[in-house]
Design an enzyme around this catalytic site. Structure first.
Site, short mmCIF file in Angstrom:
data_model
loop_
_atom_site.label_atom_id
_atom_site.label_comp_id
_atom_site.label_asym_id
_atom_site.label_seq_id
_atom_site.Cartn_x
_atom_site.Cartn_y
_atom_site.Cartn_z
N ASN A 163 34.74 -12.37 17.09
CA ASN A 163 36.11 -11.90 16.83
C ASN A 163 36.87 -12.84 15.90
OD1 ASN A 163 39.22 -11.28 18.60
ND2 ASN A 163 38.29 -9.96 17.09
N CYS A 201 35.39 -12.94 12.29
CA CYS A 201 35.02 -12.47 10.95
C CYS A 201 35.06 -10.95 10.84
CB CYS A 201 33.61 -12.96 10.56
SG CYS A 201 33.44 -14.76 10.49
N ARG A 202 34.05 -10.28 11.38
CA ARG A 202 33.90 -8.84 11.11
C ARG A 202 34.95 -7.97 11.80
NH1 ARG A 202 27.89 -8.54 13.03
NH2 ARG A 202 28.78 -10.19 14.34
P1 4NP Z 1 31.85 -12.42 13.85
O1 4NP Z 1 31.08 -13.68 13.21
O2 4NP Z 1 31.02 -11.97 15.03
O3 4NP Z 1 31.83 -11.44 12.73
O4 4NP Z 1 33.22 -12.91 14.21
C1 4NP Z 1 30.68 -14.78 13.95
C2 4NP Z 1 31.60 -15.74 14.31
C3 4NP Z 1 31.21 -16.85 14.99
C4 4NP Z 1 29.88 -17.01 15.35
C5 4NP Z 1 28.95 -16.04 15.02
C6 4NP Z 1 29.36 -14.91 14.32
N1 4NP Z 1 29.47 -18.18 16.02
O5 4NP Z 1 28.27 -18.31 16.30
O6 4NP Z 1 30.33 -19.03 16.36
#
Ligand code: 4NP
Length: 158
Positions: free
Chosen positions: A11, A13-14
């Protein structure tokens, strides 16, 4: 009110990008009064944190602000509250379905099901990659937001 929740892993980036892009599309059609938009992560690593700096910069370059975002984790109440619970990838989908009460399972879908023309099922995780990953996230979110908004308008008579 139709309620839409975008879900990814962290929560940061995407799903915050999807939330902001879709909210912009809703506002451009004057439907803010009818559609509520939010996002959450399956993991708790980034609860209370702002969106990723790279995601914020890429979005701002397209006139989309993630500045007010703070991370939160999916809660069991989300399954009853939101009508559309949209996973960014298959791992997020499986994780959501594992937590979802049986009567709400049909609310949980892949976001890219609303962009068949994209020719892919997942919004790839940009976290460990370069800037092009964040551009791809924005492109996929824009495409699926158009399809999602059209589907909501049709299904809810908006
Ligand atoms: P998201 O991206 O799922 O698109 O917000 C990520 C953000 C953090 C992590 C992995 C994906 N992480 O491993 O901390």
């Amino acid at each position: 009110m139709v309620r839409v929740l975008f879900v990814c892993l962290g929560n940061i980036c995407r799903s915050p990008t999807a939330e902001a892009v879709f909210r912009g599309a809703v506002a451009r059609e004057g439907l803010q009064h009818a559609i509520e938009v939010a996002s959450a992560g399956t993991a708790d690593y980034h609860v209370g944190k702002p969106a990723d700096k790279r995601a914020r910069a890429a979005a701002l370059a397209r006139g989309v602000s993630l500045e007010a975002h703070r991370g939160r984790q999916v809660a069991v109440e989300d399954f009853s509250r939101f009508d559309y619970i949209l996973a960014m990838d298959d791992e997020n989908l499986r994780n959501l379905l594992a937590r979802c009460p049986a009567r709400y399972r049909d609310r949980v879908r892949l976001f890219l099901a609303f962009a068949p023309e994209a020719g892919r099922a997942d919004v790839p995780d940009p976290y460990y990659g370069g800037p092009e990953g964040f551009e791809q996230v924005l492109d996929l979110c824009a495409a699926a937001s158009r399809g999602l908004l059209a589907a909501i308008r049709r299904d809810h008579g908006l």
